[in-house]
Design an enzyme around this catalytic site. Structure first.
Site, PDB file in Angstrom:
ATOM      1  N   LYS A  15      -6.095  18.908  28.027  1.00 23.73           N
ATOM      2  CA  LYS A  15      -4.476  18.841  28.685  1.00 23.73           C
ATOM      3  C   LYS A  15      -4.334  19.905  29.544  1.00 23.73           C
ATOM      4  O   LYS A  15      -4.963  21.214  29.458  1.00 23.73           O
ATOM      5  CB  LYS A  15      -3.884  19.038  26.864  1.00 23.73           C
ATOM      6  CG  LYS A  15      -2.332  18.795  26.809  1.00 23.73           C
ATOM      7  CD  LYS A  15      -1.831  20.269  27.632  1.00 23.73           C
ATOM      8  CE  LYS A  15      -1.630  21.266  26.337  1.00 23.73           C
ATOM      9  NZ  LYS A  15      -1.003  20.936  25.494  1.00 23.73           N
TER      10      LYS A  15
ATOM     11  N   HIS B  44      14.292  24.625  22.976  1.00 20.47           N
ATOM     12  CA  HIS B  44      13.536  23.558  22.086  1.00 20.47           C
ATOM     13  C   HIS B  44      12.546  23.189  21.354  1.00 20.47           C
ATOM     14  O   HIS B  44      13.385  22.473  20.157  1.00 20.47           O
ATOM     15  CB  HIS B  44      13.003  22.571  23.228  1.00 20.47           C
ATOM     16  CG  HIS B  44      12.722  21.388  23.843  1.00 20.47           C
ATOM     17  ND1 HIS B  44      13.827  20.264  23.528  1.00 20.47           N
ATOM     18  CD2 HIS B  44      11.482  20.173  23.904  1.00 20.47           C
ATOM     19  CE1 HIS B  44      13.526  19.199  23.567  1.00 20.47           C
ATOM     20  NE2 HIS B  44      11.830  19.402  23.447  1.00 20.47           N
ATOM     21  N   GLN B  45      11.927  24.047  21.256  1.00 20.82           N
ATOM     22  CA  GLN B  45      10.608  24.275  20.531  1.00 20.82           C
ATOM     23  C   GLN B  45      11.193  24.813  19.321  1.00 20.82           C
ATOM     24  O   GLN B  45      11.077  24.420  18.049  1.00 20.82           O
ATOM     25  CB  GLN B  45       9.539  25.267  20.398  1.00 20.82           C
ATOM     26  CG  GLN B  45       8.198  24.975  20.136  1.00 20.82           C
ATOM     27  CD  GLN B  45       7.837  23.312  20.400  1.00 20.82           C
ATOM     28  OE1 GLN B  45       7.934  23.174  20.873  1.00 20.82           O
ATOM     29  NE2 GLN B  45       7.332  23.077  19.096  1.00 20.82           N
TER      30      GLN B  45
ATOM     31  N   MET C  82       4.203  30.850  16.815  1.00 22.49           N
ATOM     32  CA  MET C  82       4.056  29.314  16.827  1.00 22.49           C
ATOM     33  C   MET C  82       3.989  30.339  18.839  1.00 22.49           C
ATOM     34  O   MET C  82       3.791  28.750  19.177  1.00 22.49           O
ATOM     35  CB  MET C  82       4.664  28.410  16.510  1.00 22.49           C
ATOM     36  CG  MET C  82       5.075  27.982  15.737  1.00 22.49           C
ATOM     37  SD  MET C  82       3.498  27.999  14.416  1.00 22.49           S
ATOM     38  CE  MET C  82       3.513  26.103  15.585  1.00 22.49           C
ATOM     39  N   GLY C  83       4.536  30.956  19.178  1.00 27.07           N
ATOM     40  CA  GLY C  83       4.467  31.824  20.392  1.00 27.07           C
ATOM     41  C   GLY C  83       4.363  32.113  21.325  1.00 27.07           C
ATOM     42  O   GLY C  83       3.785  32.715  22.590  1.00 27.07           O
TER      43      GLY C  83
ATOM     44  N   ASP D  73       0.886  32.632  22.839  1.00 31.01           N
ATOM     45  CA  ASP D  73      -0.518  31.611  23.586  1.00 31.01           C
ATOM     46  C   ASP D  73      -0.589  31.884  24.911  1.00 31.01           C
ATOM     47  O   ASP D  73      -1.502  31.104  25.321  1.00 31.01           O
ATOM     48  CB  ASP D  73      -0.030  30.048  23.539  1.00 31.01           C
ATOM     49  CG  ASP D  73       0.997  30.290  24.545  1.00 31.01           C
ATOM     50  OD1 ASP D  73       1.829  31.700  25.125  1.00 31.01           O
ATOM     51  OD2 ASP D  73       1.285  29.059  24.640  1.00 31.01           O
TER      52      ASP D  73
ATOM     53  N   LYS E  75       1.179  38.627  24.612  1.00 30.22           N
ATOM     54  CA  LYS E  75       2.069  38.176  24.293  1.00 30.22           C
ATOM     55  C   LYS E  75       2.044  38.597  22.730  1.00 30.22           C
ATOM     56  O   LYS E  75       0.714  38.400  21.764  1.00 30.22           O
ATOM     57  CB  LYS E  75       2.231  36.285  23.659  1.00 30.22           C
ATOM     58  CG  LYS E  75       2.978  35.902  25.212  1.00 30.22           C
ATOM     59  CD  LYS E  75       2.926  34.294  25.107  1.00 30.22           C
ATOM     60  CE  LYS E  75       3.451  33.648  26.158  1.00 30.22           C
ATOM     61  NZ  LYS E  75       3.707  32.256  26.122  1.00 30.22           N
TER      62      LYS E  75
END
Length: 312
Positions: free
Chosen positions: A75, A143-144, A222-223, A225, A229
């Site tokens: 991906k 958006h997420q 969830m952020g 990655d 971070k």
């Protein structure tokens, strides 16, 4: 793809418009759950993430790859922050023929990717949060973050969504209310009294104080990655029960790069399969980190291709 489904002379192409039409929260949830089980069960191999950038360094991309008995592929996720007429985030999944190694399918999945990420959160909330959870705090108004709220609302009957945003909060609340979700702006400390706390940001420093969480809360990051971070306070990672999509990746580029070296981290797939316990008590605080797995993308692509074939 399996030997019975090889593509020798043609490559299946699923363009963005079609994958967005086919993608549903239900499809994404099923694909995410199957991928988490495969990642933990040893059926999937996940390879190191490659992070790159274009000539303009602000334009970034990541390459995630994996293989399973059914499929192998990659991906490519892109982030072009200057985009105005097209989305800043995009996702393209390439599937290889299992018998020949040739390209079998190309799935453009920008919109579907957001559902896939949120679905992993929903699987975690469903497995780890208290069943009587009725309130959600969301840090972020992008958006997420919207997809996260919609996904969590599918697995828990929410009576209140507390929105914490640095900007665009009122528009975000309106967007949630338009979907029938009971949202309102809140402060970080007050929002952390919620049953479920979800962070969906690009932060590089903790977004709240661990002392603000209530006993029995569940937290999903969830952020995070990439290296550097960070959304959650280190104090939380030292005391909460930790779960993630893939421990070795979470330690490398996910939220748990900030966890104590001796902290125990459990793959969510082991909880789903019954191989490991999830929440042990109503007062326990659980934390889930989603750094995003290539096997999730492969399962998503297969589900989209199957849906496209089934509707033909």
């Amino acid at each position: 793809m399996g030997a019975g489904d090889r593509v020798v002379n043609a490559v299946r192409v699923l363009p963005e418009e079609r994958s967005a039409e086919l993608a549903t929260p239900e499809l994404a949830f099923g694909a995410a759950r199957a991928a988490l089980l495969a990642a933990a069960g040893g059926d999937a191999t996940t390879f190191p993430v490659v992070v790159g950038h274009a000539h303009e360094r602000a334009n970034r991309f990541t390459v995630k790859s994996a293989s399973t008995p059914e499929v192998a592929g990659v991906k490519v996720g892109t982030y072009w922050p200057g985009n105005a007429d097209v989305p800043r985030h995009n996702s393209t999944i390439l599937l290889l023929d299992g018998g020949t190694g040739r390209l079998a399918a190309v799935v453009e999945a920008g919109a579907a990717n957001a559902l896939r990420t949120a679905a992993a959160d929903a699987v975690a909330v469903d497995a780890l949060s208290r069943e009587d959870s009725r309130t959600l705090a969301i840090f972020g108004a992008g958006h997420q973050a919207l997809h996260e709220c919609v996904a969590v609302a599918r697995v828990r009957r929410l009576e209140r969504i507390a929105v914490v945003a640095r900007g665009g909060g009122e528009e975000f609340v309106s967007a949630l209310r338009a979907r029938g979700l009971p949202a309102e702006l809140d402060t970080p400390e007050s929002a952390c009294a919620s049953d479920v706390v979800v962070t969906a940001t690009t932060a590089r420093a903790p977004l709240f104080d661990a002392r603000w969480l209530r006993p029995g809360a569940h937290v999903s990051s969830m952020g995070s990655d990439a290296r550097g971070k960070q959304e959650l306070p280190p104090e939380l990672l030292a005391t909460a029960t930790l779960f993630c999509d893939l421990p070795e990746q979470s330690r490398e580029i996910g939220e748990f790069q900030h966890a104590p070296a001796d902290a125990r981290v459990t793959a969510l797939g082991h909880v789903l399969s019954g191989a490991a316990p999830g929440r042990r008590s109503p007062e326990e605080i659980t934390a889930f980190d989603s750094s995003g797995l290539a096997v999730q993308d492969l399962h998503l692509a297969l589900a989209l291709l199957a849906a496209d074939r089934g509707s033909g």
